[in-house]
Write a protein that holds these residues in place. Structure first.
Motif, PDB file in Angstrom:
ATOM      1  N   TYR A  95       0.837  -1.204   0.000  1.00  0.00           N
ATOM      2  CA  TYR A  95       0.000   0.000   0.000  1.00  0.00           C
ATOM      3  C   TYR A  95       0.874   1.257   0.000  1.00  0.00           C
ATOM      4  CZ  TYR A  95      -3.397   3.468   1.641  1.00  0.00           C
ATOM      5  OH  TYR A  95      -4.188   4.590   1.775  1.00  0.00           O
ATOM      6  N   ILE A  96       1.886   1.267   0.846  1.00  0.00           N
ATOM      7  CA  ILE A  96       2.782   2.424   0.921  1.00  0.00           C
ATOM      8  C   ILE A  96       3.516   2.607  -0.412  1.00  0.00           C
ATOM      9  CG2 ILE A  96       4.893   3.317   2.017  1.00  0.00           C
ATOM     10  CD1 ILE A  96       3.843   1.922   4.627  1.00  0.00           C
ATOM     11  N   ALA A  97       3.981   1.507  -0.999  1.00  0.00           N
ATOM     12  CA  ALA A  97       4.748   1.572  -2.251  1.00  0.00           C
ATOM     13  C   ALA A  97       3.891   1.954  -3.451  1.00  0.00           C
ATOM     14  CB  ALA A  97       5.430   0.230  -2.506  1.00  0.00           C
ATOM     15  N   THR A  98       2.618   1.621  -3.422  1.00  0.00           N
ATOM     16  CA  THR A  98       1.769   1.896  -4.583  1.00  0.00           C
ATOM     17  C   THR A  98       0.891   3.123  -4.362  1.00  0.00           C
ATOM     18  OG1 THR A  98       0.147   0.259  -3.800  1.00  0.00           O
ATOM     19  CG2 THR A  98       1.752  -0.481  -5.436  1.00  0.00           C
ATOM     20  N   VAL A  99       0.067   3.111  -3.355  1.00  0.00           N
ATOM     21  CA  VAL A  99      -0.883   4.212  -3.138  1.00  0.00           C
ATOM     22  C   VAL A  99      -0.175   5.467  -2.619  1.00  0.00           C
ATOM     23  CG1 VAL A  99      -2.950   4.947  -1.883  1.00  0.00           C
ATOM     24  CG2 VAL A  99      -2.787   2.611  -2.758  1.00  0.00           C
TER      25      VAL A  99
END
Length: 196
Positions: free
Chosen positions: A62-66
């Motif tokens: 989530y951190i890496a994408t969103v």
């Protein structure tokens, strides 16, 4: 030699991330994870270790994408209008949210609310995510200060932390059906306090 994976890891992480985002960590069962991922419990344990480790991988995804994607948008937009980019970053978290995620707030903020620092491993990931948000906000505010949009006496790092906390509060309020226009006005009020 390791055998190749028989599943698409990115898709599995997207699906488990979405599930944890909608239900939270505690309310998500292994059966839920099997259904969402299409993997058996045995495959989940073999590939990810356990529910906690899969959750951490999902949160990191989530951190890496969103979050990283949103931070990149902030970086690109701030070159023309740094304070406007900060506003867009904050407002876009509650406005025009895709239908499946309306009222779901943010997986990072939800995790911080649900689990806090109960677990050191999850706590490190939470801190990493919030640091990414704050650092990007601080850069944009510093650029805004350089061109005279933000007052010279504003500590941009403290202001970025304050805006990060404001974002968490606004996201929490968005889960309670607070009107977007009201939340937008709160964001504008806070940003107006920073202006030169």
């Amino acid at each position: 030699m390791a055998r190749p994976k028989s599943f698409n890891e990115s898709k599995v992480l997207t699906d488990t991330m979405t599930l944890f985002w909608q239900k939270g960590y505690e309310a998500t069962s292994m059966r839920d994870l099997e259904k969402a991922s299409g993997l058996t419990a045995g495959s989940i344990y073999n590939e990810f270790g356990n529910k906690k480790k899969l959750f951490i991988r999902s949160l990191e995804f989530y951190i890496a994408t969103v979050i990283e994607w949103r931070a990149q948008c902030l970086t690109q937009q701030q070159q023309k209008d740094p304070l406007g980019a900060v506003r867009e970053f904050l407002v876009s978290a509650i406005k025009d949210v895709p239908k499946p995620f309306r009222g779901q707030a943010c997986l990072l903020m939800n995790t911080a609310t649900e689990l806090g620092q109960q677990d050191a491993d999850i706590g490190k990931v939470i801190n990493k995510g919030f640091a990414k948000i704050e650092n990007n906000l601080a850069k944009a505010l510093s650029n805004a200060q350089d061109i005279g949009e933000v007052a010279n006496d504003v500590d941009v790092q403290v202001a970025a932390s304050s805006l990060s906390m404001l974002l968490a509060g606004v996201l929490t309020a968005s889960k309670n059906q607070t009107k977007v226009t009201q939340l937008e006005a709160i964001i504008d009020f806070q940003l107006n306090l920073l202006q030169a």
